[in-house]
Write an enzyme that holds these catalytic residues in place. Sequence first.
Site, short mmCIF file in Angstrom:
data_model
loop_
_atom_site.label_atom_id
_atom_site.label_comp_id
_atom_site.label_asym_id
_atom_site.label_seq_id
_atom_site.Cartn_x
_atom_site.Cartn_y
_atom_site.Cartn_z
N ASP A 36 -13.43 -4.04 -1.99
CA ASP A 36 -13.39 -4.00 -0.55
C ASP A 36 -14.72 -4.27 0.04
OD1 ASP A 36 -10.77 -3.55 -1.03
OD2 ASP A 36 -11.12 -1.43 -1.12
N ASP A 73 0.77 -1.24 -0.18
CA ASP A 73 0.04 0.05 0.00
C ASP A 73 0.88 1.16 0.28
OD1 ASP A 73 -2.18 -1.53 0.26
OD2 ASP A 73 -2.25 -1.55 2.28
#
Length: 251
Positions: free
Chosen positions: A130, A11
């Site tokens: 997600d 990330d």
Amino acid sequence: MLAKRIIPCLDIKNGRTVKGVNFVDLRDAGDPVELAAIYSAEGADELVFLDISATEERRKTLVNMVRSVAEKINIPFTVGGGISSVEDVEILLNNGADKVSINSSAVKNPQLINDLAQKFGSQCVVVAIDAKQIDGQWIVHLVGGKVPTELNLFDWAVEVAERGAGEILFTSMDNDGTKNGFANEALAKLSTLINIPIIASGGAGNIKHFVDSFKEGKADAALAASVFHFKEIEIKVLKQELRNNGIEVRL
């Protein structure tokens, strides 16, 4: 039988690798290009880079980083974050990315999945989903998990596959960063509904969690971040253990 894949996820925020819990409380985990080179040497099958603030800040993914990573590694890598057009994808692929991951932009404009698959081939298109459980339903969230939608995980996954996505990267927001294991029940249900590869994400804490994601969750690949970034699990050891458990992996 196709080999199962192990995928470290980086990330990226402000050019650095970060990791949080349940999508918040981020801490620094190092330079993404250096980490990429290490993971490639250690036997990772692929890498995923997600510019986690790109969509939120309306910023395009860091093309320079993509170019640097491509020069350093010889395994496939996927780049996501702030990608909303065919042009965005063209730039990333031209700079060395093998695949792109789209999330918020796919929900807002599902036709983008069709357009990308048609122009670049399904193998380039990863749709990241997600989701977290709300009142017993798996609900899709956008903008780094900040914005709930009305979409159900399973319905959306089926539509994504029908539109031409090559893979789905499913992150359980409830499990993310907790190190309590992957959402295997949801993964297994996904695998019965769609016939494209599913990457499990969110919850890896030990080697058994990876074993379970493949055996119980029927995942095609397992993605993790902090257990690799902070040297809690070594990829070579993980792969040997997977093989010891009868799971086909490339050593």
